[in-house]
Design a protein around this motif. Structure first.
Motif, PDB file in Angstrom:
ATOM      1  N   GLU A 109       5.886  -1.401 -16.721  1.00  0.00           N
ATOM      2  CA  GLU A 109       5.162  -1.448 -15.445  1.00  0.00           C
ATOM      3  C   GLU A 109       4.076  -2.516 -15.478  1.00  0.00           C
ATOM      4  O   GLU A 109       3.940  -3.316 -14.543  1.00  0.00           O
ATOM      5  N   ALA A 110       3.272  -2.542 -16.531  1.00  0.00           N
ATOM      6  CA  ALA A 110       2.181  -3.506 -16.624  1.00  0.00           C
ATOM      7  C   ALA A 110       2.703  -4.942 -16.579  1.00  0.00           C
ATOM      8  O   ALA A 110       2.117  -5.814 -15.913  1.00  0.00           O
ATOM      9  N   GLU A 111       3.810  -5.178 -17.269  1.00  0.00           N
ATOM     10  CA  GLU A 111       4.393  -6.525 -17.268  1.00  0.00           C
ATOM     11  C   GLU A 111       4.879  -6.905 -15.871  1.00  0.00           C
ATOM     12  O   GLU A 111       4.687  -8.035 -15.410  1.00  0.00           O
ATOM     13  N   TRP A 112       5.508  -5.946 -15.178  1.00  0.00           N
ATOM     14  CA  TRP A 112       6.010  -6.212 -13.826  1.00  0.00           C
ATOM     15  C   TRP A 112       4.867  -6.498 -12.867  1.00  0.00           C
ATOM     16  O   TRP A 112       4.929  -7.450 -12.082  1.00  0.00           O
ATOM     17  N   VAL A 113       3.815  -5.709 -12.896  1.00  0.00           N
ATOM     18  CA  VAL A 113       2.680  -5.924 -11.999  1.00  0.00           C
ATOM     19  C   VAL A 113       2.082  -7.304 -12.226  1.00  0.00           C
ATOM     20  O   VAL A 113       1.756  -8.028 -11.271  1.00  0.00           O
ATOM     21  N   GLU A 114       1.951  -7.697 -13.470  1.00  0.00           N
ATOM     22  CA  GLU A 114       1.390  -9.017 -13.772  1.00  0.00           C
ATOM     23  C   GLU A 114       2.327 -10.130 -13.334  1.00  0.00           C
ATOM     24  O   GLU A 114       1.885 -11.185 -12.865  1.00  0.00           O
ATOM     25  N   ARG A 115       3.622  -9.914 -13.445  1.00  0.00           N
ATOM     26  CA  ARG A 115       4.598 -10.931 -13.040  1.00  0.00           C
ATOM     27  C   ARG A 115       4.574 -11.166 -11.536  1.00  0.00           C
ATOM     28  O   ARG A 115       4.598 -12.306 -11.075  1.00  0.00           O
ATOM     29  N   VAL A 116       4.554 -10.085 -10.773  1.00  0.00           N
ATOM     30  CA  VAL A 116       4.741 -10.229  -9.327  1.00  0.00           C
ATOM     31  C   VAL A 116       3.437 -10.429  -8.568  1.00  0.00           C
ATOM     32  O   VAL A 116       3.428 -11.063  -7.511  1.00  0.00           O
ATOM     33  N   ALA A 117       2.326  -9.921  -9.090  1.00  0.00           N
ATOM     34  CA  ALA A 117       1.081  -9.949  -8.308  1.00  0.00           C
ATOM     35  C   ALA A 117      -0.115 -10.418  -9.131  1.00  0.00           C
ATOM     36  O   ALA A 117      -1.170  -9.777  -9.122  1.00  0.00           O
ATOM     37  N   PRO A 118       0.003 -11.541  -9.840  1.00  0.00           N
ATOM     38  CA  PRO A 118      -1.143 -12.018 -10.616  1.00  0.00           C
ATOM     39  C   PRO A 118      -2.311 -12.375  -9.709  1.00  0.00           C
ATOM     40  O   PRO A 118      -2.130 -12.941  -8.634  1.00  0.00           O
ATOM     41  N   GLY A 119      -3.498 -12.017 -10.123  1.00  0.00           N
ATOM     42  CA  GLY A 119      -4.686 -12.347  -9.346  1.00  0.00           C
ATOM     43  C   GLY A 119      -5.071 -11.345  -8.278  1.00  0.00           C
ATOM     44  O   GLY A 119      -6.147 -11.442  -7.693  1.00  0.00           O
ATOM     45  N   LEU A 120      -4.207 -10.360  -8.008  1.00  0.00           N
ATOM     46  CA  LEU A 120      -4.519  -9.389  -6.958  1.00  0.00           C
ATOM     47  C   LEU A 120      -5.193  -8.132  -7.496  1.00  0.00           C
ATOM     48  O   LEU A 120      -5.870  -7.420  -6.749  1.00  0.00           O
ATOM     49  N   SER A 121      -5.030  -7.840  -8.775  1.00  0.00           N
ATOM     50  CA  SER A 121      -5.592  -6.608  -9.334  1.00  0.00           C
ATOM     51  C   SER A 121      -7.109  -6.606  -9.223  1.00  0.00           C
ATOM     52  O   SER A 121      -7.784  -7.591  -9.539  1.00  0.00           O
ATOM     53  N   GLY A 122      -7.642  -5.486  -8.751  1.00  0.00           N
ATOM     54  CA  GLY A 122      -9.085  -5.321  -8.653  1.00  0.00           C
ATOM     55  C   GLY A 122      -9.703  -5.878  -7.390  1.00  0.00           C
ATOM     56  O   GLY A 122     -10.897  -5.648  -7.141  1.00  0.00           O
ATOM     57  N   LEU A 123      -8.933  -6.603  -6.561  1.00  0.00           N
ATOM     58  CA  LEU A 123      -9.496  -7.125  -5.314  1.00  0.00           C
ATOM     59  C   LEU A 123      -9.735  -5.988  -4.325  1.00  0.00           C
ATOM     60  O   LEU A 123      -9.023  -4.989  -4.312  1.00  0.00           O
ATOM     61  N   PHE A 144       0.194   2.554   1.848  1.00  0.00           N
ATOM     62  CA  PHE A 144      -1.074   2.280   1.182  1.00  0.00           C
ATOM     63  C   PHE A 144      -1.933   1.416   2.085  1.00  0.00           C
ATOM     64  O   PHE A 144      -1.472   0.414   2.643  1.00  0.00           O
ATOM     65  N   SER A 145      -3.193   1.823   2.237  1.00  0.00           N
ATOM     66  CA  SER A 145      -4.092   1.136   3.158  1.00  0.00           C
ATOM     67  C   SER A 145      -5.523   1.384   2.707  1.00  0.00           C
ATOM     68  O   SER A 145      -5.768   2.038   1.689  1.00  0.00           O
ATOM     69  N   ALA A 146      -6.473   0.862   3.483  1.00  0.00           N
ATOM     70  CA  ALA A 146      -7.874   1.093   3.165  1.00  0.00           C
ATOM     71  C   ALA A 146      -8.213   2.570   3.225  1.00  0.00           C
ATOM     72  O   ALA A 146      -9.127   3.043   2.540  1.00  0.00           O
ATOM     73  N   GLY A 147      -7.465   3.332   4.032  1.00  0.00           N
ATOM     74  CA  GLY A 147      -7.688   4.772   4.119  1.00  0.00           C
ATOM     75  C   GLY A 147      -7.026   5.545   3.000  1.00  0.00           C
ATOM     76  O   GLY A 147      -7.381   6.684   2.730  1.00  0.00           O
ATOM     77  N   GLN A 148      -6.021   4.945   2.355  1.00  0.00           N
ATOM     78  CA  GLN A 148      -5.347   5.550   1.208  1.00  0.00           C
ATOM     79  C   GLN A 148      -5.120   4.441   0.184  1.00  0.00           C
ATOM     80  O   GLN A 148      -3.999   4.023  -0.095  1.00  0.00           O
ATOM     81  N   PRO A 149      -6.205   3.931  -0.378  1.00  0.00           N
ATOM     82  CA  PRO A 149      -6.091   2.721  -1.197  1.00  0.00           C
ATOM     83  C   PRO A 149      -5.491   2.985  -2.569  1.00  0.00           C
ATOM     84  O   PRO A 149      -5.579   4.075  -3.115  1.00  0.00           O
ATOM     85  N   ALA A 150      -4.880   1.964  -3.084  1.00  0.00           N
ATOM     86  CA  ALA A 150      -4.440   1.908  -4.473  1.00  0.00           C
ATOM     87  C   ALA A 150      -4.873   0.546  -4.977  1.00  0.00           C
ATOM     88  O   ALA A 150      -5.368  -0.292  -4.208  1.00  0.00           O
ATOM     89  N   ASP A 151      -4.735   0.294  -6.265  1.00  0.00           N
ATOM     90  CA  ASP A 151      -4.968  -1.061  -6.735  1.00  0.00           C
ATOM     91  C   ASP A 151      -4.015  -1.988  -5.982  1.00  0.00           C
ATOM     92  O   ASP A 151      -2.812  -1.711  -5.864  1.00  0.00           O
ATOM     93  N   LEU A 152      -4.536  -3.085  -5.439  1.00  0.00           N
ATOM     94  CA  LEU A 152      -3.741  -3.943  -4.566  1.00  0.00           C
ATOM     95  C   LEU A 152      -2.522  -4.508  -5.289  1.00  0.00           C
ATOM     96  O   LEU A 152      -1.409  -4.512  -4.739  1.00  0.00           O
ATOM     97  N   ALA A 154      -0.938  -3.231  -7.840  1.00  0.00           N
ATOM     98  CA  ALA A 154       0.013  -2.148  -8.099  1.00  0.00           C
ATOM     99  C   ALA A 154       0.801  -1.807  -6.838  1.00  0.00           C
ATOM    100  O   ALA A 154       2.019  -1.588  -6.894  1.00  0.00           O
ATOM    101  N   ALA A 155       0.128  -1.752  -5.699  1.00  0.00           N
ATOM    102  CA  ALA A 155       0.814  -1.425  -4.448  1.00  0.00           C
ATOM    103  C   ALA A 155       1.828  -2.503  -4.081  1.00  0.00           C
ATOM    104  O   ALA A 155       2.954  -2.199  -3.659  1.00  0.00           O
ATOM    105  N   VAL A 156       1.443  -3.771  -4.234  1.00  0.00           N
ATOM    106  CA  VAL A 156       2.365  -4.868  -3.946  1.00  0.00           C
ATOM    107  C   VAL A 156       3.576  -4.808  -4.884  1.00  0.00           C
ATOM    108  O   VAL A 156       4.723  -4.929  -4.452  1.00  0.00           O
ATOM    109  N   ALA A 157       3.308  -4.622  -6.174  1.00  0.00           N
ATOM    110  CA  ALA A 157       4.403  -4.565  -7.146  1.00  0.00           C
ATOM    111  C   ALA A 157       5.323  -3.383  -6.880  1.00  0.00           C
ATOM    112  O   ALA A 157       6.547  -3.489  -7.036  1.00  0.00           O
TER     113      ALA A 157
END
Length: 274
Positions: A109-123, A144-152, A154-157
């Motif tokens: 999972e961590a590798e996939w999130v980094e592959r597909v959405a670099p730079g988005l984590s923590g925004l 997933f939205s501002a009302g039900q947020p997740a790490d951006l 992670a949600a994109v991935a």
């Protein structure tokens, strides 16, 4: 607050990302402001939506974007296609979810999130963004939205995670994968908007009510001004038969610019009408 403008960005793989970026570039160059009260992203569209709403500008297809498109290349999508053609969607998603659960590891999972959405984590989560994924256990959609947020990231991935091809992503203790399992574009999430611009590289769905063209017609019947932008025949040829092939991104981007330019007058009229 009333929902005036909604921008919907659908699924489509690597060439779909490039085509969507081209459409948005074509619209923007023609003078359309892409400021929207709601931006809905599904699968490839989730990545484009995240880029757009976090930067406030339309990303160009530069070398960094080409590299990111290449990172989501897959050898095949046979399992996903089989699930979409399965006579029972509920059973198909349960089957895919079971496979995803058995195959899931934290490192994959961590590798996939980094592959597909670099730079988005923590925004910070953009206030107007909704990303659609699918709960891998229940088969129900997850919004997933501002009302039900997740790490951006992670949600994109999760929204981009083709089941059986890419790892599912655990959010709030539950595995999630591709939002395109529900609908290629999920236009119905924009219900209630006065104007909807939908960009849908991929429009096929076994069930008619999940197809972008039928969802657009439903919104229009409810009173919305809807502009649905789908690839023409030439655009489909430019996208190619393998939507996950990164070598087609330049060709797809150019076709998207052409599509956005063709639709700019209709989009501007829908966006600006009171």
């Amino acid at each position: 607050m009333s929902l005036r403008r909604a921008l919907v960005l659908g699924s489509g793989g690597a060439t779909g990302i490039a085509w969507e970026l081209g459409v948005l570039a074509g619209l923007s160059r023609a003078g359309l402001s892409l400021d929207a009260d709601l931006v809905v992203g599904t699968s490839a569209g989730a990545l484009v939506a995240a880029w757009l709403t976090t930067s406030g500008a339309v990303p160009e297809l530069d070398e960094a974007q080409r590299e990111r498109a290449g990172r989501i290349r897959a050898a095949h999508v046979a399992r996903l296609v089989a699930a979409q053609l399965h006579p029972s969607r509920r059973h198909a998603v349960a089957w895919l979810g079971g496979r995803a659960t058995r195959a899931w590891t934290a490192s994959a999972e961590a590798e996939w999130v980094e592959r597909v959405a670099p730079g988005l984590s923590g925004l910070a989560w953009p206030s107007n963004l909704v990303i659609v994924a699918t709960d891998a256990t229940s088969g129900r959609p997850a919004f997933f939205s501002a009302g039900q947020p997740a790490d951006l990231a992670a949600a994109v991935a999760a929204s981009c995670a083709l089941p059986g091809v890419f790892p599912a992503v655990r959010i709030d203790g539950r595995l999630h994968f591709d939002g395109g399992l529900r609908s290629p574009a999920n236009l119905d999430v924009a219900a209630g908007a006065d104007a909807v611009i939908a960009v849908a590289p991929f429009s096929g769905a076994v069930r008619a009510n999940r197809r972008p063209v039928n969802q657009a017609a439903h919104l229009a019947k409810a009173g919305a001004r809807v502009v649905l932008i789908e690839p023409s025949l030439a655009g489909k040829i430019a996208l190619g038969p393998d939507l996950l092939a990164p070598e087609g991104t330049d060709r797809a981007f150019a076709a998207g610019v052409a599509a956005g330019t063709r639709q700019c007058a209709a989009a501007i009229a829908a966006w600006s009408a009171e």
